[in-house]
Structure formats: structure tokens, C-alpha cells
Design a protein around this motif. Structure first.
Motif, PDB file in Angstrom:
ATOM      1  N   THR A  66       8.850  34.199  26.736  1.00 53.29           N
ATOM      2  CA  THR A  66       9.103  35.497  27.351  1.00 53.29           C
ATOM      3  C   THR A  66       8.178  35.709  28.540  1.00 53.29           C
ATOM      4  OG1 THR A  66       9.844  36.456  25.257  1.00 53.29           O
ATOM      5  CG2 THR A  66       9.127  37.990  26.970  1.00 53.29           C
ATOM      6  N   ARG A  67       6.885  35.479  28.337  1.00 48.62           N
ATOM      7  CA  ARG A  67       5.921  35.641  29.431  1.00 48.62           C
ATOM      8  C   ARG A  67       6.187  34.627  30.554  1.00 48.62           C
ATOM      9  NH1 ARG A  67       0.301  36.804  29.867  1.00 48.62           N
ATOM     10  NH2 ARG A  67      -0.426  36.077  31.911  1.00 48.62           N
ATOM     11  N   PHE A  68       6.482  33.387  30.178  1.00 46.72           N
ATOM     12  CA  PHE A  68       6.700  32.329  31.169  1.00 46.72           C
ATOM     13  C   PHE A  68       7.881  32.677  32.069  1.00 46.72           C
ATOM     14  CE2 PHE A  68       7.951  28.213  32.832  1.00 46.72           C
ATOM     15  CZ  PHE A  68       6.744  27.563  33.033  1.00 46.72           C
ATOM     16  N   TRP A  69       8.987  33.117  31.462  1.00 47.43           N
ATOM     17  CA  TRP A  69      10.174  33.422  32.264  1.00 47.43           C
ATOM     18  C   TRP A  69      10.030  34.736  33.017  1.00 47.43           C
ATOM     19  CZ3 TRP A  69      11.542  29.073  33.173  1.00 47.43           C
ATOM     20  CH2 TRP A  69      11.982  28.125  32.254  1.00 47.43           C
ATOM     21  N   ASP A  70       9.283  35.694  32.479  1.00 48.04           N
ATOM     22  CA  ASP A  70       8.978  36.901  33.255  1.00 48.04           C
ATOM     23  C   ASP A  70       8.367  36.504  34.599  1.00 48.04           C
ATOM     24  OD1 ASP A  70       9.795  38.506  31.165  1.00 48.04           O
ATOM     25  OD2 ASP A  70       7.799  39.297  30.706  1.00 48.04           O
ATOM     26  N   GLU A  71       7.357  35.662  34.537  1.00 46.64           N
ATOM     27  CA  GLU A  71       6.641  35.266  35.745  1.00 46.64           C
ATOM     28  C   GLU A  71       7.520  34.434  36.674  1.00 46.64           C
ATOM     29  OE1 GLU A  71       3.003  33.387  34.583  1.00 46.64           O
ATOM     30  OE2 GLU A  71       2.107  35.258  33.850  1.00 46.64           O
ATOM     31  N   ALA A  72       8.297  33.521  36.103  1.00 43.07           N
ATOM     32  CA  ALA A  72       9.130  32.645  36.934  1.00 43.07           C
ATOM     33  C   ALA A  72      10.224  33.431  37.662  1.00 43.07           C
ATOM     34  CB  ALA A  72       9.749  31.547  36.073  1.00 43.07           C
ATOM     35  N   LEU A  73      10.834  34.397  36.987  1.00 42.23           N
ATOM     36  CA  LEU A  73      11.878  35.202  37.621  1.00 42.23           C
ATOM     37  C   LEU A  73      11.333  35.966  38.823  1.00 42.23           C
ATOM     38  CD1 LEU A  73      13.657  36.587  34.440  1.00 42.23           C
ATOM     39  CD2 LEU A  73      14.770  35.243  36.225  1.00 42.23           C
ATOM     40  N   LEU A  74      10.192  36.602  38.647  1.00 40.65           N
ATOM     41  CA  LEU A  74       9.619  37.381  39.744  1.00 40.65           C
ATOM     42  C   LEU A  74       9.092  36.472  40.853  1.00 40.65           C
ATOM     43  CD1 LEU A  74       7.791  40.194  37.752  1.00 40.65           C
ATOM     44  CD2 LEU A  74      10.034  40.278  38.855  1.00 40.65           C
ATOM     45  N   ARG A  75       8.546  35.336  40.461  1.00 37.20           N
ATOM     46  CA  ARG A  75       8.008  34.393  41.451  1.00 37.20           C
ATOM     47  C   ARG A  75       9.115  33.819  42.334  1.00 37.20           C
ATOM     48  NH1 ARG A  75       5.464  31.492  38.034  1.00 37.20           N
ATOM     49  NH2 ARG A  75       6.995  29.818  37.816  1.00 37.20           N
ATOM     50  N   SER A  76      10.318  33.724  41.828  1.00 29.30           N
ATOM     51  CA  SER A  76      11.411  33.145  42.609  1.00 29.30           C
ATOM     52  C   SER A  76      11.716  33.973  43.851  1.00 29.30           C
ATOM     53  CB  SER A  76      12.675  33.025  41.753  1.00 29.30           C
ATOM     54  OG  SER A  76      13.319  34.284  41.594  1.00 29.30           O
ATOM     55  N   GLY A  77      11.512  35.277  43.775  1.00 30.03           N
ATOM     56  CA  GLY A  77      11.813  36.151  44.904  1.00 30.03           C
ATOM     57  C   GLY A  77      13.289  36.311  45.197  1.00 30.03           C
ATOM     58  N   ILE A  78      14.155  35.759  44.352  1.00 27.33           N
ATOM     59  CA  ILE A  78      15.607  35.814  44.567  1.00 27.33           C
ATOM     60  C   ILE A  78      16.137  37.127  43.995  1.00 27.33           C
ATOM     61  CG2 ILE A  78      17.809  34.705  44.050  1.00 27.33           C
ATOM     62  CD1 ILE A  78      16.258  32.047  43.891  1.00 27.33           C
ATOM     63  N   ARG A  79      16.974  37.790  44.751  1.00 29.57           N
ATOM     64  CA  ARG A  79      17.423  39.136  44.378  1.00 29.57           C
ATOM     65  C   ARG A  79      18.766  39.166  43.658  1.00 29.57           C
ATOM     66  NH1 ARG A  79      14.017  39.784  48.671  1.00 29.57           N
ATOM     67  NH2 ARG A  79      12.709  41.658  48.678  1.00 29.57           N
ATOM     68  N   GLN A  80      19.371  38.025  43.427  1.00 30.24           N
ATOM     69  CA  GLN A  80      20.597  37.945  42.632  1.00 30.24           C
ATOM     70  C   GLN A  80      20.262  37.151  41.370  1.00 30.24           C
ATOM     71  OE1 GLN A  80      25.185  37.550  43.665  1.00 30.24           O
ATOM     72  NE2 GLN A  80      24.158  35.604  44.089  1.00 30.24           N
ATOM     73  N   VAL A  81      20.218  37.852  40.250  1.00 28.46           N
ATOM     74  CA  VAL A  81      19.738  37.292  38.991  1.00 28.46           C
ATOM     75  C   VAL A  81      20.880  37.284  37.988  1.00 28.46           C
ATOM     76  CG1 VAL A  81      18.023  37.532  37.141  1.00 28.46           C
ATOM     77  CG2 VAL A  81      17.464  38.293  39.474  1.00 28.46           C
ATOM     78  N   VAL A  82      21.040  36.172  37.272  1.00 25.50           N
ATOM     79  CA  VAL A  82      22.046  36.088  36.214  1.00 25.50           C
ATOM     80  C   VAL A  82      21.347  35.653  34.929  1.00 25.50           C
ATOM     81  CG1 VAL A  82      24.247  35.137  35.453  1.00 25.50           C
ATOM     82  CG2 VAL A  82      23.787  35.385  37.906  1.00 25.50           C
ATOM     83  N   ILE A  83      21.451  36.474  33.896  1.00 25.48           N
ATOM     84  CA  ILE A  83      20.903  36.135  32.582  1.00 25.48           C
ATOM     85  C   ILE A  83      22.072  35.843  31.658  1.00 25.48           C
ATOM     86  CG2 ILE A  83      19.458  36.881  30.658  1.00 25.48           C
ATOM     87  CD1 ILE A  83      18.034  38.783  32.548  1.00 25.48           C
ATOM     88  N   LEU A  84      22.223  34.589  31.274  1.00 27.48           N
ATOM     89  CA  LEU A  84      23.318  34.174  30.402  1.00 27.48           C
ATOM     90  C   LEU A  84      22.904  34.325  28.941  1.00 27.48           C
ATOM     91  CD1 LEU A  84      24.566  30.983  32.287  1.00 27.48           C
ATOM     92  CD2 LEU A  84      25.552  33.283  32.339  1.00 27.48           C
ATOM     93  N   ALA A  85      23.831  34.791  28.109  1.00 27.37           N
ATOM     94  CA  ALA A  85      23.512  35.101  26.709  1.00 27.37           C
ATOM     95  C   ALA A  85      22.323  36.049  26.660  1.00 27.37           C
ATOM     96  CB  ALA A  85      23.257  33.830  25.905  1.00 27.37           C
ATOM     97  N   ALA A  86      22.437  37.156  27.395  1.00 22.52           N
ATOM     98  CA  ALA A  86      21.308  38.068  27.586  1.00 22.52           C
ATOM     99  C   ALA A  86      20.865  38.739  26.299  1.00 22.52           C
ATOM    100  CB  ALA A  86      21.683  39.137  28.617  1.00 22.52           C
TER     101      ALA A  86
END
Length: 289
Positions: A66-86
Motif C-alpha cells: 500500500t505504501r509502496f504504490w502510494d508513493e509510486a503513483l504520485l511519483r509518476s506525475g501522470i494525471r490519467q490513473v487506472v486502478i484495475l480490480a480497485a
């Protein structure tokens, strides 16, 4: 392959219960103020059963990822996000997203409806677009119908899902993601190692998951290949590395010498800006069965 879809969906409330428990710690790795309501009594009961069967350490990988992906999502800087099996993920509500970020959440209609009821009084911190559709159905076209732009970079998160799929379904899922990804996109996913699936220490947890109808089917100790075969570059992180840093691990870090230590992996894949996806419409249209 999706005969156990309801049991797999129920793991979402277990994950929420684990996140709520972690958020209550004085040294919490993240704060999820929505997790307790998303978990409910059913999630807390599932967590109590999992801890009784396999100990508190069995929850730590979910906490760390959870912490790892929190950081990776924000670090990407990409504004179109898709979470599969959310599932019961609350990142759209709790993360500090860049302005003009859109988060698409894809999961079964019943899951999305239940989540909508539970969070009816809460406001997301981005433009959130829930899409109620099973991943066995035509979710790529549903995603595009909801406003997803396949010509713009996107960041995809596939968290805690792949172990429940068989090999063919895993590869088709990646084909579909690739077909929708513009140059500059990122793909984030976690994979359990084959050695983890075979580890005696994991047997109680795996038996418990199988009894509730959500057996773990897929594992790989070369997880970067899932994206690399499609032309993405991949960086693989052993789960033990951040877990040790964040004091959520007791076993030593797995060595890269072919040992059979239980392993799990985080993969951050990138699609080079110069790369143009091939004509892969067939991957978008293929049924996931």
C-alpha cells in the motif's frame, strides 16, 4: 477462471481492514481514514481469521505494498490513473493528487455500488470515475466510453490481483493494458513468487484462501517479463527491501542467488515516449475467460 470472482472481491474488505489496522498504529506507514468504514464488521472478521491462521505477519505485505504504490503513483506525475480490480481502495479520496488528475476505478458492479454507498458522504481529491464491470468482460471499451484517452499517457495499478488469475488470464490482461497505453505510460503491479506459493510457512494462509474460494494460482520469480515481452522496461523490487526499511519484516532480505526463500515483487514498468504501440485491437476485443 472467474468462478471464484465473489470470493476474490471479498478480499477487498479484508485489505481495507488491514489498512484500517495499520492506520491506527503510532508508527503507521500511511493513513487511510476511510478503511474502517470500507472494511465493516465482515472485513474485521476476515482479518481476525487470517491473523489466527497465519499470524500478524501475514498482513505485512499488504501494508508494505500500500505504501509502496502510494508513493509510486504520485511519483509518476501522470494525471490519467487506472486502478484495475480497485475493490475498496480509497486512494482517490486520500492521496494528494496533482491538479486535474482523473482516477478510473474498475471493478465488479456490485463492488462499485457497495463502495458508492459507503463513501456517499465523502469527496474524492481528484476526478473519480468508477466503472462497474467484471474484468472478464469488455472493460477496455467500457473504460474508453467513460472518457479514458488512449492517446495520452496513463499510469496503471494492478494491485493484489494477479495471484488469483491463471497464466492465460494474466497475459491477456497485460495485452489489453498494453493496447490502451500511449508512450510515456507507467504500469505498476505486484507478483508473488513461485517460491512463496511453495513455502511451508505460507501453507496455512494459502489453505485458508483456498477454503474461502479464492485460491492463489499465479506466481513468478521473473515478474518483469510480463511487461518486458510487450516492449516495456521494468524495474523489479523485492518486497523485503522496503519492508525491512519500514520495519514490517522479520525474515532476512531474499538473496538473488536462486535461493528458495519466499519472495514477492513490486514491478514498475515504463513505456518509452518514442515507442508507438502496435495495432493490438484484437487484444482489446478478446474475451477474458
Amino acid at each position: 477462471m472467474y468462478r471464484t470472482r465473489d470470493a476474490v472481491a471479498n478480499t477487498g474488505i479484508l485489505v481495507a481492514a488491514i489498512r484500517a489496522q495499520e492506520s491506527a498504529r503510532a508508527d503507521a506507514l500511511f493513513s487511510d481514514p476511510f478503511a474502517a468504514k470500507l472494511a465493516g464488521e465482515a472485513g474485521r472478521a476476515m482479518l481476525a481469521g487470517a491473523v489466527a491462521a497465519a499470524g500478524d505477519q501475514s498482513t505485512w505485505q499488504i501494508v508494505v505494498r500500500t505504501r509502496f504504490w502510494d508513493e509510486a503513483l504520485l511519483r509518476s506525475g501522470i494525471r490519467q490513473v487506472v486502478i484495475l480490480a480497485a475493490g475498496m481502495d480509497a486512494r482517490a479520496y486520500r492521496l494528494s493528487w496533482p491538479e486535474r488528475t482523473t482516477v478510473f476505478e474498475v471493478d465488479q458492479p456490485a463492488v462499485m455500488a457497495a463502495k458508492a454507498d459507503l463513501l456517499a458522504e465523502d469527496q474524492p481529491r481528484c476526478r473519480r470515475l468508477p466503472i462497474g464491470i467484471d474484468l472478464a468482460d469488455d472493460w477496455p471499451n467500457a473504460l474508453q466510453a467513460a472518457g479514458f484517452d488512449a492517446t495520452a499517457p496513463s499510469v496503471w495499478l494492478i494491485e493484489g490481483l494477479l495471484q488469483y488469475l491463471d497464466d492465460d488470464a494474466v497475459h491477456l490482461l497485460f495485452d489489453r493494458v498494453d493496447a490502451l497505453s500511449a508512450p510515456g505510460s507507467a504500469l505498476l503491479y505486484d507478483v508473488v513468487g513461485k517460491t512463496l506459493l511453495e513455502a511451508p510457512s505460507m501453507a496455512p494462509l494459502l489453505q485458508s484462501m483456498a477454503r474461502q474460494g479464492s485460491p492463489w494460482l499465479f506466481g513468478s520469480d521473473t515478474p518483469g517479463e510480463l511487461a518486458e515481452r510487450l516492449g516495456w522496461s521494468a524495474v523489479v523490487t523485492d518486497v523485503s527491501e522496503p519492508a525491512i526499511r519500514w520495519d514490517r519484516w522479520q525474515a532476512p532480505a531474499a538473496e538473488s542467488d536462486g535461493s528458495d526463500a519466499p519472495r514477492g515483487y513490486f514491478v514498475e514498468a515504463a513505456l518509452a515516449p518514442a515507442r508507438r504501440p502496435a495495432n493490438t485491437q484484437s487484444a482489446i476485443d478478446s474475451p477474458l475467460t
